[in-house]
Design an enzyme around this catalytic site. Structure first.
Site, PDB file in Angstrom:
ATOM      1  N   LYS A   1       0.690  -0.867  -0.128  1.00 38.00           N
ATOM      2  CA  LYS A   1       0.129  -0.088  -0.099  1.00 38.00           C
ATOM      3  C   LYS A   1       1.308   1.154  -0.238  1.00 38.00           C
ATOM      4  O   LYS A   1       1.625   1.369   0.675  1.00 38.00           O
ATOM      5  CB  LYS A   1      -0.887  -0.298   1.192  1.00 38.00           C
ATOM      6  CG  LYS A   1      -2.441   1.043   1.084  1.00 38.00           C
ATOM      7  CD  LYS A   1      -3.324   0.148   2.529  1.00 38.00           C
ATOM      8  CE  LYS A   1      -4.289   1.327   2.156  1.00 38.00           C
ATOM      9  NZ  LYS A   1      -5.275   1.266   3.619  1.00 38.00           N
TER      10      LYS A   1
ATOM     11  N   GLU B   1     -20.530  -5.501   9.249  1.00 41.89           N
ATOM     12  CA  GLU B   1     -20.961  -4.920  10.325  1.00 41.89           C
ATOM     13  C   GLU B   1     -22.401  -5.536  11.048  1.00 41.89           C
ATOM     14  O   GLU B   1     -22.947  -6.036  12.088  1.00 41.89           O
ATOM     15  CB  GLU B   1     -21.699  -3.873   9.526  1.00 41.89           C
ATOM     16  CG  GLU B   1     -20.943  -2.772   9.276  1.00 41.89           C
ATOM     17  CD  GLU B   1     -20.549  -2.646   7.972  1.00 41.89           C
ATOM     18  OE1 GLU B   1     -18.914  -1.974   7.619  1.00 41.89           O
ATOM     19  OE2 GLU B   1     -20.332  -3.798   7.734  1.00 41.89           O
TER      20      GLU B   1
ATOM     21  N   ARG C   1     -25.644  -2.387   6.441  1.00 42.72           N
ATOM     22  CA  ARG C   1     -25.122  -3.938   5.953  1.00 42.72           C
ATOM     23  C   ARG C   1     -26.120  -4.423   6.922  1.00 42.72           C
ATOM     24  O   ARG C   1     -25.555  -5.088   7.164  1.00 42.72           O
ATOM     25  CB  ARG C   1     -24.163  -3.701   5.777  1.00 42.72           C
ATOM     26  CG  ARG C   1     -23.592  -2.793   4.705  1.00 42.72           C
ATOM     27  CD  ARG C   1     -22.113  -2.459   4.120  1.00 42.72           C
ATOM     28  NE  ARG C   1     -21.163  -3.848   4.370  1.00 42.72           N
ATOM     29  CZ  ARG C   1     -20.583  -4.260   3.564  1.00 42.72           C
ATOM     30  NH1 ARG C   1     -20.710  -3.475   1.773  1.00 42.72           N
ATOM     31  NH2 ARG C   1     -20.312  -5.291   3.448  1.00 42.72           N
TER      32      ARG C   1
END
Length: 645
Positions: free
Chosen positions: A290, A376, A404
């Protein structure tokens, strides 16, 4: 915002030859590293001017180039999970001329979006959807008899969501032609093992091995299903010990890797082998870094995941001049304070510790902080389990992400009346992230549930009160919402007060017009009241605090003693205003000629812009409130909003 020095646009002679993916086919493989360098420079320059997601895109530059060079997009479908890493993809697919409009009003979306380009076959701004969508496309290809490759690029973090595993399991069972590329950008699964890993990946993805594997399956099938399965498992387990792919093989995928995601010598042969030789579902494990290629992002991947505008040379990000504390920080500090007094308070985040402020809470209470990953649904039911054992869980989620876990909110929390606390960050319109991240619906979908207490903070002091109120409330589920960004600069209490459930407050008393606010539009209501008073329309302003239970006494008072009642909220139709109208109708308070107008977000997907611009377009600012009052009265507006004082 602090001003940053002007910076020249980087020279990109090779990238200048690429407008669409077909142009990549004309570039020699040996020149691709230089193309990657130029693409990375272009992306850094663009994001330095607009802000946005930086680290993830830098990590997939080589991978994005390789996919578009090897496959025939857009006929072959390429899906990026979440979309944070799609900026290089946008540059290579005809959108380079607009890349410096990223996340700006009327500009490019920060995520993939079907309406924006035929190269974006699926819009993605929430995590862990790519494999499900890709499987649907792969099955559609089979049903229509139109062969195509479907490639889903999913980050390893997205594999913390159950939906990804549901899709993997289904894809393996269907034996569909689906290519999943696992972008392991945190070294969280397994590092590449140098030249041997690359050699094994090329070998395993080649025609000889795949052909032998298929032949072996056909031969063992004659021996019966049990023997076939036993032999196949033994072979794949043996290969899994070398390549690390046993889990995915068990789910029906052919696993390749890990390979170096920054090496074209590793990427291109494997992708070409898979394109030419694979038949069923394949998972390619690619390891990337990253922030690759930009030292500040490499050194602090978390800080450079999402950035403001920044100076390329130093990496210094522009910062807004501090005016008032950010709502997220106020929440974190207030929750930490309450947890100091109550050891039953625990905090839960779904892979957003810094976004929700729980990284600060965890410094004081590490054993009572739980990051469950991008999950979630699990977060909500996990909180329900904690609540059932006498703990006080605060499940801190963005409004858009709480959606969600709604089934769990209903069945696992609300029906059982469990006292789970829901701090809802990013309520209302959120600016550059656009409609996918807007917190438009939480009041509507939570206030519909029996026994739920639904609050909204009007300012940062009220937020502190609501944290303490939620901590003290044990009768059932309770939520409180607050927006992104800074507060309004009110005086802050030493500690929050426990609010009386279902009671609002009158901020300013008038006689003709009543403005009843739910949430942080209160400041705009107070400003609008100044204009209305100046126009001779004496105005009351009240802060509802609660959408459920409603303050019936306050609403009766406003209805009986004013000609006009306007409700104002930063949410969709069906929320606070709808509950007020329901109450007024059943009380017969509409029969006396009271003029009522609920002001809500318009029934459209609000496109990205600065939040103040979005609210002005929605009519939920000072001018919009004044205009609504005059229209409700049937009068011509006699004063320009914002001029009076």
């Amino acid at each position: 915002m602090t001003q940053l020095p002007a910076q020249p646009t980087p020279a990109t002679p090779l990238l200048d030859q690429v407008t669409y993916p077909d142009d990549l086919k004309k570039i020699d493989d040996r020149d691709l590293p230089q193309l990657a360098t130029e693409l990375r420079a272009e992306m850094i320059d663009a994001v330095s001017r607009t802000g946005g997601h930086l680290g993830a895109g830098l990590g997939v530059v080589e991978l994005t180039i390789a996919i578009h060079k090897v496959f025939n997009t857009p006929h072959d479908r390429l899906i990026f999970d979440v979309g944070h890493q799609c900026y290089p993809h946008k540059i290579l697919t005809g959108r380079r001329d607009r890349i410096r409009t990223l996340r700006q009003e009327n500009g490019l979306s920060g995520f993939t979006r079907r309406a924006e380009s035929k190269y974006d076959p699926f819009g993605a701004a929430h995590s862990s959807t790519s494999i499900s969508a890709g499987l649907g496309m792969a099955v559609a290809s089979q049903l229509s008899g139109e062969p195509r490759n479907v490639i889903a690029v999913i980050g390893d973090g997205a594999l913390s969501a159950g939906m990804a595993y549901e899709a993997l399991n289904n894809a393996g069972a269907l034996d569909a032609r689906l290519i999943v590329i696992l972008n392991d950008n945190d070294m969280s699964i397994a590092p590449p093992t140098g030249a041997m890993s690359a050699y094994l990946a090329r070998l395993a993805s080649g025609r000889t091995y795949m052909g032998f594997r298929d032949l072996g399956k056909k031969l063992t099938a004659y021996l019966g299903k049990k023997v076939d399965r036993a032999i196949t498992r033994a072979v794949e387990h043996a290969r899994g010990y070398v390549t690390g792919g046993t889990l995915f093989e068990e789910m029906g995928f052919y696993h390749i890797g890990p390979i170096d995601g920054h090496s074209f010598d590793h990427l291109l042969p494997v992708l070409r082998n898979v394109r030419d030789n694979s038949k069923g579902p394949v998972l390619i494990h690619v390891v990337t870094q990253k922030g690759k290629g930009y030292p500040p992002a490499e050194a602090a991947a978390d800080k450079y995941h999402g950035v403001n505008t920044f100076d390329i040379i130093t990496g210094a990000q522009a910062k807004a001049k501090p005016n008032a504390p950010a709502y997220t920080s106020v929440f974190a500090e207030a929750l930490t304070q309450e947890a100091d007094f109550d050891d039953k308070i625990v905090a839960i985040t779904a892979a957003m510790p810094s976004g929700t402020g729980l990284d600060k809470f965890s410094l004081a209470h590490p054993s009572r902080t739980f990051d469950v990953g991008i999950a979630e649904q699990h977060a909500v039911t996990f909180a329900a389990g904690l609540a059932s054992e006498g703990y006080k869980p605060f499940a801190a989620l963005y409004s858009t992400f709480l959606q969600r876990g709604y089934d769990q909110v209903v069945h696992d929390v609300a029906i059982q009346g469990l006292p789970v606390r829901f701090p809802i960050d990013r309520a209302g319109l959120v600016g550059a992230d656009g409609p996918t991240h807007a917190g438009s619906f939480d009041t509507t979908y939570l206030a519909a549930l029996p026994g739920f207490v639904v609050m909204a903070a009007a300012d940062e002091a009220e937020l502190k009160h609501m944290v303490r109120t939620a901590a003290a409330y044990d009768e059932g589920p309770i939520s409180f919402r607050y927006p992104r960004g800074e507060g309004v600069g009110v005086e802050m209490p030493e500690r929050g007060q426990i609010l009386e459930i279902g009671k609002g407050r009158v901020m300013k008393q008038g006689t003709k017009v009543a403005l009843l606010s739910f949430g942080t539009r209160l400041a705009e209501c107070l400003a609008a009241a100044e204009d209305l008073d100046a126009a001779g329309l004496s105005t009351t302003v009240a802060d509802a605090r609660f959408a459920k239970p409603l303050d019936h006494d306050l609403i009766r008072q406003l209805a009986r003693h004013h000609e006009v009642l306007i409700t104002i909220e930063e949410g969709s139709v069906g929320g606070f205003g709808s509950h007020v109208l329901q109450f007024l109708a059943h009380e017969g308070l509409l029969d006396s000629g009271l003029k009522v107008r609920p002001m809500v977000l318009p029934d459209i997907w609000m496109e990205q812009a600065k939040p103040e611009v979005m609210y002005a377009k929605a009519g939920l600012d000072r001018a919009g409130i004044v205009s609504t009052v005059f229209k409700t009265l049937g009068q011509k507006q006699t004063i320009s909003s914002g001029v009076a004082g």
